[in-house]
Design a protein around this motif. Sequence first.
Motif, short mmCIF file in Angstrom:
data_model
loop_
_atom_site.label_atom_id
_atom_site.label_comp_id
_atom_site.label_asym_id
_atom_site.label_seq_id
_atom_site.Cartn_x
_atom_site.Cartn_y
_atom_site.Cartn_z
N UNK A 30 0.82 -1.21 0.00
CA UNK A 30 0.00 0.00 0.00
C UNK A 30 0.86 1.26 0.00
N UNK A 31 2.18 1.09 -0.06
CA UNK A 31 3.11 2.22 -0.02
C UNK A 31 3.61 2.56 -1.41
N UNK A 32 4.11 3.80 -1.62
CA UNK A 32 4.77 4.12 -2.87
C UNK A 32 5.95 3.17 -3.09
N UNK A 33 6.15 2.75 -4.30
CA UNK A 33 7.27 1.85 -4.59
C UNK A 33 8.61 2.53 -4.35
N UNK A 34 8.76 3.72 -4.91
CA UNK A 34 10.00 4.47 -4.74
C UNK A 34 9.66 5.78 -4.04
N UNK A 35 10.22 5.98 -2.87
CA UNK A 35 9.92 7.14 -2.04
C UNK A 35 11.24 7.84 -1.70
N UNK A 36 11.59 8.86 -2.47
CA UNK A 36 12.85 9.57 -2.27
C UNK A 36 12.62 10.69 -1.27
N UNK A 46 17.20 1.85 -14.60
CA UNK A 46 16.29 0.71 -14.57
C UNK A 46 16.55 -0.31 -15.67
N UNK A 47 17.35 0.05 -16.66
CA UNK A 47 17.80 -0.91 -17.67
C UNK A 47 16.66 -1.65 -18.36
N UNK A 48 15.54 -0.98 -18.55
CA UNK A 48 14.42 -1.58 -19.26
C UNK A 48 13.69 -2.65 -18.49
N UNK A 49 13.90 -2.70 -17.17
CA UNK A 49 13.18 -3.68 -16.36
C UNK A 49 11.72 -3.25 -16.18
N UNK A 50 10.85 -4.23 -16.02
CA UNK A 50 9.43 -3.97 -15.79
C UNK A 50 9.18 -3.77 -14.30
N UNK A 51 8.68 -2.60 -13.94
CA UNK A 51 8.39 -2.28 -12.55
C UNK A 51 6.88 -2.11 -12.43
N UNK A 52 6.22 -3.05 -11.78
CA UNK A 52 4.78 -2.97 -11.56
C UNK A 52 4.56 -2.57 -10.11
N UNK A 53 3.89 -1.45 -9.89
CA UNK A 53 3.98 -0.85 -8.57
C UNK A 53 2.77 0.01 -8.21
N UNK A 54 2.82 0.53 -7.01
CA UNK A 54 1.86 1.53 -6.57
C UNK A 54 0.59 0.93 -6.00
N UNK A 55 -0.16 1.78 -5.30
CA UNK A 55 -1.48 1.41 -4.82
C UNK A 55 -2.47 2.38 -5.44
N UNK A 56 -3.75 2.06 -5.37
CA UNK A 56 -4.75 2.95 -5.96
C UNK A 56 -4.81 4.29 -5.26
N UNK A 57 -4.21 4.39 -4.07
CA UNK A 57 -4.30 5.63 -3.30
C UNK A 57 -3.03 6.46 -3.34
N UNK A 78 1.83 1.58 -13.01
CA UNK A 78 1.38 1.92 -11.67
C UNK A 78 -0.11 1.68 -11.52
N UNK A 79 -0.51 1.18 -10.36
CA UNK A 79 -1.93 0.99 -10.08
C UNK A 79 -2.56 2.24 -9.47
#
Length: 207
Positions: A30-36, A46-57, A78-79
């Motif tokens: 339920x948290x942001x995937x990347x939080x700087x 990211x070298x073209x990697x697939x990052x599936x992430x995020x919450x609806x909120x 992102x969701x």
Amino acid sequence: NTTNVDDLNEILNNSGVVVFEDDIDNTDSSEPFINIEAGNEVVLNMNGQNITTGSTSDYGVIAREDSEVVINEGIIVSEGGGVAAVNGANVTFNGESLAVNTASTSGRYLFYAEGAGSVITINGGTFSFSSTLNQKRAYVYAGAGTTVYINGGTFGKASTRSGYTAGILGSGTVIITGGTFGFDVTNWVADGYEAVKSGSTWTVSAK
């Protein structure tokens, strides 16, 4: 590599350059995937990697106060929302793609700039959101006092939902010098450039 949000963000906020070597699916969180966090300077290769992430909120990537973030060759789905720069953060997106695909009915944006001094620079990539869900989506939201530069990229059609048909929203500054768009971007084209319509797309280039 780790899909644990706390571990991952501890790494990100203590490193100058982070290299991704595998696909990552973080949709259970339920948290942001990347939080700087504030004041950090991070380059994400990211070298073209697939990052599936995020919450609806929330957003998949959030750069907070005065941080500097460069995203290189990421394929992000992102969701919730896509990439956010808040409270004076500076984000540069150098491809490859960013998509929002969610069941949320809340308004979300692929790129979101909020808080005076926040800057997002988009240098290329392919950008989309679910055309079948067609919810409250726009590609860019630039809040008051923020600036978004679009130097290239391929953007799909705008939503047909009321209030979101412009594709770009907010009272901040959006400056376009390149890219192809599935909606009319004439209002945001920089001086010395033009948006030429061909069929259902507008392409921006120097005059």
